[in-house]
Design a protein around this motif. Structure first.
Motif, PDB file in Angstrom:
ATOM      1  N   ILE A 144       0.845  -1.200   0.000  1.00  0.00           N
ATOM      2  CA  ILE A 144       0.000   0.000   0.000  1.00  0.00           C
ATOM      3  C   ILE A 144       0.875   1.242   0.000  1.00  0.00           C
ATOM      4  CG2 ILE A 144      -1.664   1.340   1.342  1.00  0.00           C
ATOM      5  CD1 ILE A 144      -2.885  -1.309   2.271  1.00  0.00           C
ATOM      6  N   ASP A 145       1.930   1.245   0.818  1.00  0.00           N
ATOM      7  CA  ASP A 145       2.839   2.383   0.889  1.00  0.00           C
ATOM      8  C   ASP A 145       3.513   2.622  -0.454  1.00  0.00           C
ATOM      9  OD1 ASP A 145       4.195   4.459   2.356  1.00  0.00           O
ATOM     10  OD2 ASP A 145       5.982   3.171   2.318  1.00  0.00           O
ATOM     11  N   THR A 146       3.980   1.567  -1.103  1.00  0.00           N
ATOM     12  CA  THR A 146       4.613   1.690  -2.415  1.00  0.00           C
ATOM     13  C   THR A 146       3.624   2.205  -3.454  1.00  0.00           C
ATOM     14  OG1 THR A 146       6.095  -0.139  -1.870  1.00  0.00           O
ATOM     15  CG2 THR A 146       5.888   0.433  -4.201  1.00  0.00           C
ATOM     16  N   ALA A 147       2.386   1.717  -3.405  1.00  0.00           N
ATOM     17  CA  ALA A 147       1.365   2.155  -4.361  1.00  0.00           C
ATOM     18  C   ALA A 147       1.059   3.643  -4.184  1.00  0.00           C
ATOM     19  CB  ALA A 147       0.099   1.328  -4.191  1.00  0.00           C
ATOM     20  N   LEU A 148       0.952   4.098  -2.938  1.00  0.00           N
ATOM     21  CA  LEU A 148       0.670   5.516  -2.685  1.00  0.00           C
ATOM     22  C   LEU A 148       1.817   6.401  -3.162  1.00  0.00           C
ATOM     23  CD1 LEU A 148      -0.986   5.338   0.846  1.00  0.00           C
ATOM     24  CD2 LEU A 148      -2.108   5.822  -1.335  1.00  0.00           C
ATOM     25  N   LYS A 149       3.048   5.953  -2.963  1.00  0.00           N
ATOM     26  CA  LYS A 149       4.204   6.731  -3.426  1.00  0.00           C
ATOM     27  C   LYS A 149       4.260   6.778  -4.949  1.00  0.00           C
ATOM     28  CE  LYS A 149       7.027   6.010   0.644  1.00  0.00           C
ATOM     29  NZ  LYS A 149       8.178   5.286   1.214  1.00  0.00           N
ATOM     30  N   SER A 150       3.984   5.653  -5.603  1.00  0.00           N
ATOM     31  CA  SER A 150       3.975   5.619  -7.075  1.00  0.00           C
ATOM     32  C   SER A 150       2.867   6.501  -7.634  1.00  0.00           C
ATOM     33  CB  SER A 150       3.780   4.186  -7.568  1.00  0.00           C
ATOM     34  OG  SER A 150       4.843   3.381  -7.186  1.00  0.00           O
ATOM     35  N   TYR A 151       1.707   6.442  -6.988  1.00  0.00           N
ATOM     36  CA  TYR A 151       0.552   7.238  -7.412  1.00  0.00           C
ATOM     37  C   TYR A 151       0.885   8.732  -7.328  1.00  0.00           C
ATOM     38  CZ  TYR A 151      -4.413   8.577  -7.588  1.00  0.00           C
ATOM     39  OH  TYR A 151      -5.626   9.118  -7.930  1.00  0.00           O
ATOM     40  N   ALA A 152       1.507   9.151  -6.228  1.00  0.00           N
ATOM     41  CA  ALA A 152       1.863  10.565  -6.057  1.00  0.00           C
ATOM     42  C   ALA A 152       2.967  10.984  -7.019  1.00  0.00           C
ATOM     43  CB  ALA A 152       2.294  10.812  -4.614  1.00  0.00           C
ATOM     44  N   ARG A 153       3.958  10.113  -7.236  1.00  0.00           N
ATOM     45  CA  ARG A 153       5.071  10.437  -8.125  1.00  0.00           C
ATOM     46  C   ARG A 153       4.590  10.628  -9.558  1.00  0.00           C
ATOM     47  NH1 ARG A 153       9.187   6.207  -7.191  1.00  0.00           N
ATOM     48  NH2 ARG A 153       7.280   5.332  -7.106  1.00  0.00           N
ATOM     49  N   GLU A 154       3.571   9.871  -9.967  1.00  0.00           N
ATOM     50  CA  GLU A 154       3.028   9.996 -11.312  1.00  0.00           C
ATOM     51  C   GLU A 154       2.092  11.186 -11.452  1.00  0.00           C
ATOM     52  OE1 GLU A 154       1.254   6.281 -12.419  1.00  0.00           O
ATOM     53  OE2 GLU A 154       3.092   5.168 -12.043  1.00  0.00           O
ATOM     54  N   GLY A 155       1.750  11.838 -10.344  1.00  0.00           N
ATOM     55  CA  GLY A 155       0.884  13.012 -10.390  1.00  0.00           C
ATOM     56  C   GLY A 155      -0.556  12.689 -10.746  1.00  0.00           C
ATOM     57  N   ARG A 156      -1.041  11.557 -10.322  1.00  0.00           N
ATOM     58  CA  ARG A 156      -2.405  11.143 -10.656  1.00  0.00           C
ATOM     59  C   ARG A 156      -3.442  11.886  -9.821  1.00  0.00           C
ATOM     60  NH1 ARG A 156      -3.143   5.180 -12.440  1.00  0.00           N
ATOM     61  NH2 ARG A 156      -1.223   4.775 -13.537  1.00  0.00           N
ATOM     62  N   LEU A 157      -4.646  11.899 -10.343  1.00  0.00           N
ATOM     63  CA  LEU A 157      -5.778  12.509  -9.647  1.00  0.00           C
ATOM     64  C   LEU A 157      -6.827  11.455  -9.391  1.00  0.00           C
ATOM     65  CD1 LEU A 157      -6.107  15.807 -11.663  1.00  0.00           C
ATOM     66  CD2 LEU A 157      -5.123  15.521  -9.401  1.00  0.00           C
ATOM     67  N   PRO A 158      -7.600  11.518  -8.355  1.00  0.00           N
ATOM     68  CA  PRO A 158      -7.608  12.518  -7.288  1.00  0.00           C
ATOM     69  C   PRO A 158      -6.423  12.314  -6.353  1.00  0.00           C
ATOM     70  CG  PRO A 158      -9.173  10.795  -6.772  1.00  0.00           C
ATOM     71  CD  PRO A 158      -8.628  10.497  -8.148  1.00  0.00           C
ATOM     72  N   VAL A 159      -6.021  13.406  -5.688  1.00  0.00           N
ATOM     73  CA  VAL A 159      -4.922  13.350  -4.731  1.00  0.00           C
ATOM     74  C   VAL A 159      -5.375  12.527  -3.529  1.00  0.00           C
ATOM     75  CG1 VAL A 159      -3.428  14.722  -3.245  1.00  0.00           C
ATOM     76  CG2 VAL A 159      -4.045  15.569  -5.512  1.00  0.00           C
ATOM     77  N   LEU A 160      -4.561  11.555  -3.131  1.00  0.00           N
ATOM     78  CA  LEU A 160      -4.961  10.615  -2.085  1.00  0.00           C
ATOM     79  C   LEU A 160      -4.368  10.911  -0.718  1.00  0.00           C
ATOM     80  CD1 LEU A 160      -4.629   7.253  -4.018  1.00  0.00           C
ATOM     81  CD2 LEU A 160      -6.694   8.582  -3.586  1.00  0.00           C
ATOM     82  N   GLY A 161      -3.162  11.395  -0.661  1.00  0.00           N
ATOM     83  CA  GLY A 161      -2.457  11.522   0.603  1.00  0.00           C
ATOM     84  C   GLY A 161      -1.428  10.409   0.712  1.00  0.00           C
ATOM     85  N   SER A 162      -0.704  10.395   1.837  1.00  0.00           N
ATOM     86  CA  SER A 162       0.376   9.424   1.955  1.00  0.00           C
ATOM     87  C   SER A 162       0.280   8.534   3.185  1.00  0.00           C
ATOM     88  CB  SER A 162       1.721  10.165   1.984  1.00  0.00           C
ATOM     89  OG  SER A 162       1.746  11.039   3.094  1.00  0.00           O
ATOM     90  N   ASP A 163      -0.774   8.657   3.978  1.00  0.00           N
ATOM     91  CA  ASP A 163      -0.905   7.844   5.183  1.00  0.00           C
ATOM     92  C   ASP A 163      -1.507   6.496   4.814  1.00  0.00           C
ATOM     93  OD1 ASP A 163      -1.004   6.891   7.728  1.00  0.00           O
ATOM     94  OD2 ASP A 163      -2.644   8.173   8.382  1.00  0.00           O
ATOM     95  N   LEU A 164      -0.699   5.443   4.895  1.00  0.00           N
ATOM     96  CA  LEU A 164      -1.173   4.120   4.491  1.00  0.00           C
ATOM     97  C   LEU A 164      -2.246   3.571   5.422  1.00  0.00           C
ATOM     98  CD1 LEU A 164       0.358   1.441   6.141  1.00  0.00           C
ATOM     99  CD2 LEU A 164       2.238   2.756   5.259  1.00  0.00           C
ATOM    100  N   ASN A 165      -2.395   4.128   6.612  1.00  0.00           N
ATOM    101  CA  ASN A 165      -3.429   3.669   7.541  1.00  0.00           C
ATOM    102  C   ASN A 165      -4.826   4.125   7.133  1.00  0.00           C
ATOM    103  OD1 ASN A 165      -1.600   2.348   9.279  1.00  0.00           O
ATOM    104  ND2 ASN A 165      -1.019   4.336  10.118  1.00  0.00           N
ATOM    105  N   ASP A 166      -4.924   5.031   6.152  1.00  0.00           N
ATOM    106  CA  ASP A 166      -6.217   5.513   5.676  1.00  0.00           C
ATOM    107  C   ASP A 166      -6.770   4.686   4.523  1.00  0.00           C
ATOM    108  OD1 ASP A 166      -6.136   7.532   7.522  1.00  0.00           O
ATOM    109  OD2 ASP A 166      -5.417   9.058   6.123  1.00  0.00           O
ATOM    110  N   PHE A 167      -6.074   3.604   4.136  1.00  0.00           N
ATOM    111  CA  PHE A 167      -6.454   2.849   2.948  1.00  0.00           C
ATOM    112  C   PHE A 167      -6.609   1.366   3.235  1.00  0.00           C
ATOM    113  CE2 PHE A 167      -4.416   6.669   1.516  1.00  0.00           C
ATOM    114  CZ  PHE A 167      -5.242   7.092   0.496  1.00  0.00           C
ATOM    115  N   LEU A 168      -7.423   0.728   2.404  1.00  0.00           N
ATOM    116  CA  LEU A 168      -7.635  -0.715   2.457  1.00  0.00           C
ATOM    117  C   LEU A 168      -7.314  -1.288   1.084  1.00  0.00           C
ATOM    118  CD1 LEU A 168     -11.054  -0.844   4.322  1.00  0.00           C
ATOM    119  CD2 LEU A 168      -8.824  -1.383   5.273  1.00  0.00           C
TER     120      LEU A 168
END
Length: 138
Positions: free
Chosen positions: A44-68
């Motif tokens: 999940i942490d790697t996916a959130l970092k990749s998502y942010a690095r690619e500049g995708r929308l909607p912006v999700l945030g980086s706290d892995l505890n907020d995701f399932l």
């Protein structure tokens, strides 16, 4: 005869998997290679970092505890302590955790939370609604 000696700091890599993670509300999946012994929380942490690095929308945030993380054949979310290869699938869906409703002292729902909620329910309801093809009859 030469024998291969493993270095002291090197561990066996195990099997590596190409996984695909679809983020709810995003245009397409994120794909990357992970070790099958990797924990779901790390994926999940790697996916959130990749998502942010690619500049995708909607912006999700980086706290892995907020995701399932859901896999395609399980109806419930994966435990963060499971290994990613233990379910035998390579396609996953990443969703934000539902937020608990907060009430004020007099028992009313906070207006900011009600306005932010905006959707009709879970991602499963959205998928079922999207895939509900109706063929008109004559």
């Amino acid at each position: 005869m030469l024998l291969y000696k493993q270095k002291k700091n090197q561990t066996p890599k195990g099997n590596r998997l190409l996984i695909s993670i679809t983020v709810l509300g995003s245009a397409g999946p994120i794909r990357f290679v992970v070790n099958e012994q990797e924990l779901v929380a790390a994926v999940i942490d790697t996916a959130l970092k990749s998502y942010a690095r690619e500049g995708r929308l909607p912006v999700l945030g980086s706290d892995l505890n907020d995701f399932l993380l859901y896999c395609s054949n399980a109806g419930s979310a994966l435990s963060p302590w499971d290994t990613i290869g233990s379910h035998g699938v390579r396609n996953f869906m990443l969703c934000k955790k539902p937020q608990a409703e907060k009430t004020t002292e007099d028992g009313r729902l906070n207006a900011a939370i009600v306005a932010r909620r905006g959707g009709s329910g879970s991602w499963k309801a959205w998928i079922n609604k999207s895939l509900n093809f109706k063929i008109p009859t004559h």
